[in-house]
Design a protein around this motif. Sequence first.
Motif, PDB file in Angstrom:
ATOM      1  N   VAL A 177       0.839  -1.199   0.000  1.00  0.00           N
ATOM      2  CA  VAL A 177       0.000   0.000   0.000  1.00  0.00           C
ATOM      3  C   VAL A 177       0.870   1.243   0.000  1.00  0.00           C
ATOM      4  CG1 VAL A 177      -1.822   1.263   1.214  1.00  0.00           C
ATOM      5  CG2 VAL A 177      -1.776  -1.240   1.310  1.00  0.00           C
ATOM      6  N   ASP A 178       0.558   2.170  -0.888  1.00  0.00           N
ATOM      7  CA  ASP A 178       1.194   3.485  -0.889  1.00  0.00           C
ATOM      8  C   ASP A 178       0.317   4.390  -0.034  1.00  0.00           C
ATOM      9  OD1 ASP A 178       2.048   6.108  -1.422  1.00  0.00           O
ATOM     10  OD2 ASP A 178       2.760   5.561  -3.425  1.00  0.00           O
ATOM     11  N   TYR A 179       0.741   4.589   1.219  1.00  0.00           N
ATOM     12  CA  TYR A 179      -0.079   5.317   2.182  1.00  0.00           C
ATOM     13  C   TYR A 179      -0.340   6.757   1.732  1.00  0.00           C
ATOM     14  CZ  TYR A 179      -0.993   8.069   6.400  1.00  0.00           C
ATOM     15  OH  TYR A 179      -1.512   8.952   7.303  1.00  0.00           O
ATOM     16  N   LYS A 180       0.681   7.445   1.237  1.00  0.00           N
ATOM     17  CA  LYS A 180       0.518   8.849   0.872  1.00  0.00           C
ATOM     18  C   LYS A 180      -0.444   9.020  -0.298  1.00  0.00           C
ATOM     19  CE  LYS A 180       4.919  10.608   2.627  1.00  0.00           C
ATOM     20  NZ  LYS A 180       6.184  11.317   2.287  1.00  0.00           N
ATOM     21  N   LYS A 203      -2.805   6.868  -1.098  1.00  0.00           N
ATOM     22  CA  LYS A 203      -4.045   6.123  -0.811  1.00  0.00           C
ATOM     23  C   LYS A 203      -4.274   5.033  -1.863  1.00  0.00           C
ATOM     24  CE  LYS A 203      -5.921  10.541   0.825  1.00  0.00           C
ATOM     25  NZ  LYS A 203      -5.778  10.374   2.254  1.00  0.00           N
ATOM     26  N   LEU A 204      -3.191   4.387  -2.232  1.00  0.00           N
ATOM     27  CA  LEU A 204      -3.203   3.447  -3.347  1.00  0.00           C
ATOM     28  C   LEU A 204      -2.863   2.035  -2.884  1.00  0.00           C
ATOM     29  CD1 LEU A 204      -3.248   3.031  -6.509  1.00  0.00           C
ATOM     30  CD2 LEU A 204      -0.780   3.443  -6.438  1.00  0.00           C
ATOM     31  N   LEU A 205      -3.755   1.093  -3.184  1.00  0.00           N
ATOM     32  CA  LEU A 205      -3.428  -0.318  -3.000  1.00  0.00           C
ATOM     33  C   LEU A 205      -2.658  -0.748  -4.240  1.00  0.00           C
ATOM     34  CD1 LEU A 205      -3.588  -3.092  -1.635  1.00  0.00           C
ATOM     35  CD2 LEU A 205      -5.791  -3.425  -2.771  1.00  0.00           C
ATOM     36  N   ILE A 206      -1.368  -0.950  -4.062  1.00  0.00           N
ATOM     37  CA  ILE A 206      -0.525  -1.333  -5.193  1.00  0.00           C
ATOM     38  C   ILE A 206      -0.836  -2.749  -5.630  1.00  0.00           C
ATOM     39  CG2 ILE A 206       1.862  -1.662  -5.975  1.00  0.00           C
ATOM     40  CD1 ILE A 206       2.669   0.400  -3.798  1.00  0.00           C
ATOM     41  N   CYS A 207      -0.855  -3.642  -4.639  1.00  0.00           N
ATOM     42  CA  CYS A 207      -1.104  -5.047  -4.965  1.00  0.00           C
ATOM     43  C   CYS A 207      -1.452  -5.810  -3.699  1.00  0.00           C
ATOM     44  CB  CYS A 207       0.138  -5.655  -5.623  1.00  0.00           C
ATOM     45  SG  CYS A 207      -0.044  -7.382  -6.095  1.00  0.00           S
ATOM     46  N   ALA A 208      -2.503  -6.629  -3.763  1.00  0.00           N
ATOM     47  CA  ALA A 208      -2.837  -7.586  -2.707  1.00  0.00           C
ATOM     48  C   ALA A 208      -2.868  -8.955  -3.363  1.00  0.00           C
ATOM     49  CB  ALA A 208      -4.174  -7.252  -2.062  1.00  0.00           C
ATOM     50  N   PRO A 209      -1.712  -9.638  -3.431  1.00  0.00           N
ATOM     51  CA  PRO A 209      -1.604 -10.873  -4.219  1.00  0.00           C
ATOM     52  C   PRO A 209      -2.615 -11.951  -3.848  1.00  0.00           C
ATOM     53  CG  PRO A 209       0.565 -10.114  -3.506  1.00  0.00           C
ATOM     54  CD  PRO A 209      -0.448  -9.287  -2.777  1.00  0.00           C
ATOM     55  N   ASN A 210      -2.904 -12.110  -2.559  1.00  0.00           N
ATOM     56  CA  ASN A 210      -3.818 -13.172  -2.144  1.00  0.00           C
ATOM     57  C   ASN A 210      -5.276 -12.866  -2.442  1.00  0.00           C
ATOM     58  OD1 ASN A 210      -1.794 -14.911  -1.125  1.00  0.00           O
ATOM     59  ND2 ASN A 210      -1.705 -13.748   0.768  1.00  0.00           N
ATOM     60  N   LEU A 268     -15.901  11.351   2.666  1.00  0.00           N
ATOM     61  CA  LEU A 268     -14.937  11.492   3.747  1.00  0.00           C
ATOM     62  C   LEU A 268     -13.542  11.166   3.234  1.00  0.00           C
ATOM     63  CD1 LEU A 268     -16.838   9.634   6.611  1.00  0.00           C
ATOM     64  CD2 LEU A 268     -16.705  12.097   6.245  1.00  0.00           C
ATOM     65  N   GLU A 269     -12.534  11.633   3.980  1.00  0.00           N
ATOM     66  CA  GLU A 269     -11.174  11.263   3.618  1.00  0.00           C
ATOM     67  C   GLU A 269     -10.962   9.775   3.874  1.00  0.00           C
ATOM     68  OE1 GLU A 269      -6.466  12.319   4.481  1.00  0.00           O
ATOM     69  OE2 GLU A 269      -8.044  13.269   5.686  1.00  0.00           O
ATOM     70  N   VAL A 270     -10.323   9.108   2.926  1.00  0.00           N
ATOM     71  CA  VAL A 270     -10.021   7.681   3.041  1.00  0.00           C
ATOM     72  C   VAL A 270      -8.532   7.506   3.320  1.00  0.00           C
ATOM     73  CG1 VAL A 270      -9.910   5.486   1.795  1.00  0.00           C
ATOM     74  CG2 VAL A 270     -11.918   6.958   1.539  1.00  0.00           C
ATOM     75  N   LEU A 271      -8.222   6.717   4.322  1.00  0.00           N
ATOM     76  CA  LEU A 271      -6.846   6.347   4.624  1.00  0.00           C
ATOM     77  C   LEU A 271      -6.689   4.850   4.350  1.00  0.00           C
ATOM     78  CD1 LEU A 271      -6.288   8.192   8.036  1.00  0.00           C
ATOM     79  CD2 LEU A 271      -5.791   9.032   5.737  1.00  0.00           C
ATOM     80  N   ALA A 272      -5.540   4.475   3.811  1.00  0.00           N
ATOM     81  CA  ALA A 272      -5.275   3.068   3.523  1.00  0.00           C
ATOM     82  C   ALA A 272      -3.839   2.751   3.906  1.00  0.00           C
ATOM     83  CB  ALA A 272      -5.514   2.760   2.044  1.00  0.00           C
TER      84      ALA A 272
END
Length: 382
Positions: free
Chosen positions: A151-154, A156-163, A180-184
């Motif tokens: 996850v790229d926190y800044k 807010k990007l899920l780069i990859c969740a292989p499973n 609302l603001e989303v944090l990941a």
Amino acid sequence: MVNKKLNPVSMKRKNKKMVMRYLMEKGHATRSEIAHKTGLALSAIWRLMGELESENLIEVKNTSSGRGRKSLVYAPTTSFITSVIYNVEVKETIVAVSFLDGSWRIVENFLTPDNFGEFKRIVLDTFYRIQKNYRINSNITKVVFSLPGMVDYKRKLLICAPNLDWKDLNLQREFKEMGLEVLAENDANLSLLAELFFSNDVRESKVAFFLYFGEGIGGSIAVNGDIVRGKNSIAGEIGHVELSVSNTELEKLLSLSKILDRIESPTFHRNASLKDKFEYMKKLWYEGYPGVKHVVDDFIHQLALTVRNMGYLLNPDVIVFGGLINDIYETFSSEINDRLNQIIGADKIFDVNIRDTVFKEVPPSLVGANVLVLEDFLRSFD
């Protein structure tokens, strides 16, 4: 030489931040205790506490029971809902609301679908239901996703969740309907963030490492109190480390779901959770069941090697185990330490505190998701 004058408004905000952080970390305290711990004058603490109480950020919990005159005990208010949390795992997603005092309440859970479109639909349904049931007011400004992947926190990007086979997902854009603001953030990073906020040994460490046990395996590094994410947000992703001898990624050797798949018999209930399967495996291991012993012994060996490698690579003060399973070291500590002694011998350079996470009843990543919001709230005082 220019003499800069102190800005009294700025100083007051910083002092308020210091008081709020102490109360969040400690849970509750009297005005005298806060003055002692922060170094601020008691008269200043009286003024600051009065303002924080009038702003509905703190409340009186009870009175102290010491000698002499009783003192009021303050804590962050429990009526202040700060965020909605989606703690996403490969099999199940836990939904919780979190509060300013660092607590949380699990309100729903659902099976995590493979299809992200279906996941998005369920998330929005649960969010609107929570809004209605909890009459969420203007306090709540964040929705937090704890995710099992890179996850790229800044951004807010899920780069990859292989499973899960999810990738390149901008969570803020995907859930813009919430308003609302989303944090990941990665689940291992959030777990270590929770330890940094609530555990003295991790908070005071120069280097700490969190080994996260979910359906897969993950890791997180903290140096001098800050999570190390790296250039591409993949620092600590230990599951993707490949062992050259066997040409096998570490995740295949330490992932509990894969360990459980190797146990020949008796078979586990098809719909049992990872935690239930682990508890059953422990029972069989304690009983010396032959189909379990060799699998667990190999797991312990690989875990000891991983601890040894992290010890020499990072030289951490503390290594914490946790995730969906939060008693791995408690269960296997004797065997892990025996194996470490065989591998390391009398090498005094290797000196690391190994323990389970302090959070036993929930994934520590859920706690960390709340901490992420609390840290953001504290920055509002800057």
